[in-house]
Design a protein around this motif. Structure first.
Motif, mmCIF file in Angstrom:
data_model
loop_
_atom_site.group_PDB
_atom_site.id
_atom_site.type_symbol
_atom_site.label_atom_id
_atom_site.label_comp_id
_atom_site.label_asym_id
_atom_site.label_seq_id
_atom_site.Cartn_x
_atom_site.Cartn_y
_atom_site.Cartn_z
ATOM 1 N N ASN B 96 1.433 1.689 -4.733
ATOM 2 C CA ASN B 96 0.567 0.520 -4.790
ATOM 3 C C ASN B 96 0.678 -0.290 -3.508
ATOM 4 O OD1 ASN B 96 -1.089 -0.635 -7.204
ATOM 5 N ND2 ASN B 96 0.507 0.605 -8.154
ATOM 6 N N VAL B 97 1.916 -0.548 -3.107
ATOM 7 C CA VAL B 97 2.120 -1.382 -1.926
ATOM 8 C C VAL B 97 1.691 -0.634 -0.667
ATOM 9 C CG1 VAL B 97 3.845 -2.640 -0.583
ATOM 10 C CG2 VAL B 97 3.954 -2.669 -3.073
ATOM 11 N N ALA B 98 1.876 0.698 -0.683
ATOM 12 C CA ALA B 98 1.537 1.483 0.512
ATOM 13 C C ALA B 98 0.035 1.718 0.658
ATOM 14 C CB ALA B 98 2.266 2.830 0.456
ATOM 15 N N PHE B 99 -0.736 1.451 -0.403
ATOM 16 C CA PHE B 99 -2.165 1.780 -0.430
ATOM 17 C C PHE B 99 -2.908 1.294 0.816
ATOM 18 C CE2 PHE B 99 -6.577 1.357 -1.734
ATOM 19 C CZ PHE B 99 -6.795 2.466 -2.543
ATOM 20 N N GLY B 100 -2.751 0.009 1.116
ATOM 21 C CA GLY B 100 -3.474 -0.574 2.251
ATOM 22 C C GLY B 100 -3.016 -0.015 3.584
ATOM 23 N N LEU B 101 -1.706 0.226 3.702
ATOM 24 C CA LEU B 101 -1.180 0.735 4.969
ATOM 25 C C LEU B 101 -1.653 2.163 5.216
ATOM 26 C CD1 LEU B 101 2.488 -0.616 4.923
ATOM 27 C CD2 LEU B 101 0.528 -1.497 6.193
ATOM 28 N N LYS B 102 -1.722 2.969 4.140
ATOM 29 C CA LYS B 102 -2.196 4.349 4.299
ATOM 30 C C LYS B 102 -3.609 4.354 4.840
ATOM 31 C CE LYS B 102 0.577 7.000 1.073
ATOM 32 N NZ LYS B 102 0.700 7.223 -0.366
ATOM 33 N N LEU B 103 -4.444 3.430 4.334
ATOM 34 C CA LEU B 103 -5.821 3.369 4.803
ATOM 35 C C LEU B 103 -5.885 2.958 6.270
ATOM 36 C CD1 LEU B 103 -7.398 1.688 1.692
ATOM 37 C CD2 LEU B 103 -7.911 3.968 2.545
ATOM 38 N N ARG B 104 -4.840 2.280 6.721
ATOM 39 C CA ARG B 104 -4.814 1.869 8.117
ATOM 40 C C ARG B 104 -4.172 2.921 8.999
ATOM 41 N NH1 ARG B 104 -5.240 -2.128 4.971
ATOM 42 N NH2 ARG B 104 -6.220 -4.111 5.503
ATOM 43 N N LYS B 105 -3.912 4.092 8.391
ATOM 44 C CA LYS B 105 -3.381 5.244 9.128
ATOM 45 C C LYS B 105 -2.073 4.914 9.843
ATOM 46 C CE LYS B 105 -7.363 7.830 8.790
ATOM 47 N NZ LYS B 105 -7.688 7.366 7.435
ATOM 48 N N ILE B 106 -1.228 4.138 9.161
ATOM 49 C CA ILE B 106 0.097 3.865 9.716
ATOM 50 C C ILE B 106 0.928 5.135 9.566
ATOM 51 C CG2 ILE B 106 2.133 2.384 9.515
ATOM 52 C CD1 ILE B 106 -0.292 0.728 10.095
ATOM 53 N N GLU B 107 1.666 5.531 10.623
ATOM 54 C CA GLU B 107 2.416 6.790 10.495
ATOM 55 C C GLU B 107 3.581 6.601 9.525
ATOM 56 O OE1 GLU B 107 5.512 7.635 12.141
ATOM 57 O OE2 GLU B 107 5.859 5.658 13.036
#
Lengths: 260, 349, 271
Positions: B96-107
């Motif tokens: 859940n918390v990682a959802f937004g970061l994944k969309l921002r293509k954070i490695e």
């Protein structure tokens, strides 16, 4: 609500796919040619008058109507007490009993029809109508169990207990307090069960006898041998009945109640 | 120029009944601003305009000078926390918390460390692999907050985030939100209908009614100087009476008696009539009749016990007056009492 | 509730189902398991007969393709409906209407469209796209179209019910975190409606393998499916044993599908 083009496009195509065939049927019911043509030439109501004058169609319409009514009533009479008993108690066997009551859904209609044909018609020589009634009852029962069961789940049984505490005996409390409050569920169950019985083909196929035929089976046999706009006319009448039923449901319960 | 600015925002769902009428609001960087009001006042609508879920019929919303009125929701980079938490039920706390970061293509290495850091800040580290249904209300709320904060939003939008929590948790969560907000310096808009919650947490409060901001000020200013009768009622004034001017710095009540009111010095404009208001706590009750200004005689109609004090409803010549009086002297229903309205406690609106 | 009252209330249903469903089924199907003593010979014969096998696989193939098409068309349509506000009940009514319309009428509609002189052929001829009418009716294709037409509304209605339980705020949260509409659909809506998709697929699949009127009217005599085959064996050829075997095969297919999907659905539903 903002729109998304792709989604809208798919939805439009799907709704065209769903509605256009029925619109075409409706149109062909008014054509003058003696075989079905689309687009139609001329405009006539003669196929409707021919249909209403046809004895086989009218008698099968009457039979289907009576059959659906009686089968649905029987299913309600059997199904409502059973749902009530199942939702009022927490016996360990209840889930299995419920599954038992829903079991006709797991047996294909054509198989139900075939088994009843073998058993009732061939072995017991039961009257055709009785066989049809039992077959349609089996089709209807799961709808009643499911829909009435769902509305009993929503029902607050403390209301019934209040009625007891006010001096109402149990059968009376059931009739005066429980039934009115699950009324919408019963109406929805009635509608679903009636329509499905009225439209049923597979069960009726085996169980209709000489001179006793439901409207869908008559219609089907007719289509197999001839191809004229009177079939379109009957279709229009049937769709009209469906529309009326849907309007009634929408006005009383909301159309969503049929989707549960 | 302020950080976040709403200019002349107009919203109407059906084109006829207005939901927001020419709403203006300016929020400074790093500020926590609350929108306070009863349900249907337009506070959530305002928040949804800022969030991009509603396109206003007229007006502009700018952030840091950039017009964002028509920017798509997913391109705004705002953090959003709902009353219902709106967690993704099919994802774990971590996901859940990682959802937004994944969309921002954070490695993935830095994604993991950022998520874990945020989970630590919100005290969720031990729950990373749980699903939302396995969490308590307070924990879900913290996940929702962590999920919104981890993407380092330009603006944090909180829609009644505490309303589904029990009273105790609500208190600790609001301290928590304030702490995180100040620590991360995130400009925040907070929507609530709870006055106490709102005043305790906000730098400034906008009180809304019928789609209009009635007053926008610091909690202290609103509490002591409500701009109008609606705001006064909202912040605990229950006693209202009409006043008319009689010469400079003086006024008369409905009975023609003179009332002394300190605040009248601030009202030097041409105004000739006001509504005076006073809180139940600020009225002093005495058993014996005392004559003088700002005193009202009345009989006790109803007495209710409030714990710290008693509340009395008095029938006076100016109408019904509600007073909260300490427990040391008790007045029975039916007795005559005298109510003193201190001149420094009466506000004009 | 006293146990005696409980039994009294459920007894009529239990009795009717036992006497008029289970007993006839047992009586009808028992002979298929004997061949001078208990034996599976009749089932082995069924599954080694190339004609029966062809019908069996045609039935499964049509049901699988119809289910997939209903899924692919139904999921976006249902999502479209579930996110409407004002037009929602109208669109639901539009989906439910075909569902309540007689299947014979619905099959008849496609006879009009797909026939040699049907709407589609006349259109294509008049546009000059073809010179001789296409044979569309009484083929696997026409059965497939009819089956999709029969069950797509069921898929849509089931899916709307499932998607309605997804709070709008959850999709809004996804958008606020930077997910476009499309990404939100694939990452949030689709996983959350998987249980509904499974239920809808079971309904379509089991419905498709047992539907009678559609293959009867749109398939003709050459393109039999199990449901039409059972009727033909029983009524035209009085071949009771074959009809019983087919009946039992259909029951097993239905029950197995439902049970497998219940397992799958339980695993998918992580809410």
């Amino acid at each position: 609500m903002r729109k998304s083009v792709g989604l809208t496009l798919i939805a439009v195509v799907v709704f065209l796919f769903l509605t256009v065939p029925l619109i075409i049927i409706t149109a062909t019911a008014f054509g003058e040619a003696s075989t079905i043509r689309f687009p139609i030439q001329g405009f006539t109501l003669k196929w409707f008058t021919a249909t209403f004058a046809s004895r086989s169609f009218m008698s099968s319409l009457g039979l289907s109507f009576a059959l659906a009514s009686y089968a649905t009533l029987l299913a309600l009479l059997v199904g409502i007490p059973a749902s009530y008993a199942l939702s009022k108690t927490t016996f360990r066997t209840n889930p299995r009993l419920r599954a038992f009551f829903l079991s006709p859904t797991f047996v294909p209609g054509i198989v139900v029809g075939y088994a009843l044909f073998q058993f009732l018609v061939i072995q017991w020589r039961m009257p055709v109508f009785a066989g049809l009634l039992l077959g349609h009852f089996l089709v209807s029962l799961p709808y009643v169990i499911r829909v009435v069961g769902a509305s009993l789940e929503q029902f607050d049984f403390s209301i019934e207990e209040v009625a007891w505490s006010l001096g109402c005996n149990k059968p009376k409390a059931f009739l005066k307090v429980v039934l009115p409050n699950i009324g919408s569920g019963i109406v929805a169950a009635f509608m679903l069960s009636f329509i499905n019985s009225f439209n049923n083909i597979p069960v009726s196929m085996f169980l209709t006898g000489p001179g006793v035929s439901t409207l869908p089976t008559t219609l089907m046999n007719y289509i197999e041998y001839s191809y004229d706009p009177s079939v379109s006319a009957i279709s229009v009448v049937l769709m009209g009945v469906t529309v009326v039923l849907m309007v009634i449901v929408e006005r009383t319960l909301g159309i969503g109640s049929l989707a549960k | 120029m302020s950080y976040a600015v709403l200019e002349n925002i107009r919203v109407s769902y059906d084109g006829k009944t207005p939901v927001l009428t020419d709403l203006n609001l300016s929020i400074e960087r790093g500020e926590l601003v609350s929108l306070l009001g009863a349900s249907g006042c337009g506070k959530t609508t305002t928040l949804r305009v800022v969030g991009g879920f509603i396109e206003p019929r007229a007006g502009r919303f700018t952030l840091n000078g950039v017009d964002m009125t028509r920017t798509a929701v997913h391109k705004r980079n705002f953090g959003l926390v709902f009353q219902s938490y709106a967690l993704f039920p099919h994802l774990t706390v971590f996901e859940n918390v990682a959802f937004g970061l994944k969309l921002r293509k954070i490695e993935s290495a830095s994604l993991k460390s950022r998520v874990m850091a945020m989970l630590d800040i919100t005290d969720l580290g031990a729950l990373a692999n749980r699903y939302p249904r396995q969490l308590s209300g307070g924990q879900r709320q913290r996940v929702a907050l962590a999920r919104a904060l981890v993407v380092e939003p330009q603006l944090l939008l909180l829609d009644e985030p505490l309303s589904n929590l029990d009273a105790k948790l609500r208190l600790s969560m609001r301290v928590e939100i304030k702490r995180l907000q100040k620590k991360l310096g995130i400009t925040t808009i907070f929507v609530t209908h709870d006055q106490e919650e709102c005043f305790s947490i906000s730098d400034r409060v906008a009180i809304m009614d019928k789609g209009v901001i009635q007053q926008f000020d610091t909690p202290e200013a609103i509490y002591s100087h409500p701009a109008n009768e609606f705001v006064a009622r909202f912040v605990g004034f229950t006693n209202f009476f009409n006043l008319t001017a009689s010469g400079t710095g003086r006024c008369l009540n409905n009975l023609g008696e003179e009332m002394v009111i300190d605040e009248i010095r601030n009202h030097t404009g041409g105004q000739t009539s006001w509504t005076g208001a006073i809180r139940p706590d600020d009225i002093v009750l005495t058993g014996t009749e005392v004559s003088g200004t700002n005193r009202l005689t009345g009989s006790v109609e109803v007495r209710t016990f409030l714990g710290k004090s008693y509340q009395y409803e008095l029938e006076t010549k100016l109408g019904r007056v509600v007073v909260n009086a300490p427990k040391d002297s008790i007045f029975e229903p039916g007795t005559l009492v005298c109510a003193h309205l201190p001149s420094d406690k009466i506000v004009l609106c | 509730m006293k146990r005696s009252v409980f039994l009294l209330l459920i007894a009529p249903g239990i009795l009717l189902l036992t006497i008029f469903l289970f007993y006839p089924l047992v009586v009808t199907l028992a002979p298929t398991f004997s061949n001078n003593g208990p034996s599976l010979a009749r089932y082995l014969a069924f599954f080694s007969d190339s004609y029966y096998l062809a019908v069996f696989f045609r039935t499964v193939w049509i049901a699988v393709v119809a289910t997939l098409v209903c899924m692919i068309l139904g999921v976006p349509t249902a999502y479209f409906i579930s996110r409407r506000r004002r037009s929602k009940s109208f669109l639901m009514a539009l989906s439910i209407f075909p569902l309540l319309t007689n299947p014979v009428v619905r099959a008849f509609a496609w006879i009009n469209i797909l026939g040699r002189n049907g709407v589609l052929n006349s259109l294509l001829l008049s546009w000059g796209w073809i010179t001789t009418p296409l044979t569309l009716l009484y083929t696997d294709f026409s059965i497939l179209i009819g089956t999709i037409y029969l069950f797509l509304p069921l898929m849509i209605v089931t899916l709307v019910g499932s998607m309605d339980t997804i709070e709008e705020e959850v999709t809004e949260a996804a958008e606020s975190l930077g997910a476009s509409r499309l990404v939100t659909f694939f990452k949030v809506v689709l996983p959350l409606s998987l249980p509904g998709i499974v239920v809808g697929s079971v309904l379509v699949f089991t419905g498709a393998i047992t539907a009678y009127s559609t293959p009867n009217l749109l398939g003709g005599n050459k393109n039999m499916l199990l449901a039409t085959l059972i009727y033909q064996r029983a009524m035209s050829l009085a071949d009771w044993t074959s009809a019983g075997v087919i009946a039992f095969v259909m029951i097993v297919m239905t029950v197995v599908t439902v049970m497998v999907m219940q397992k799958v659905s339980r695993r998918l539903d992580r809410r």
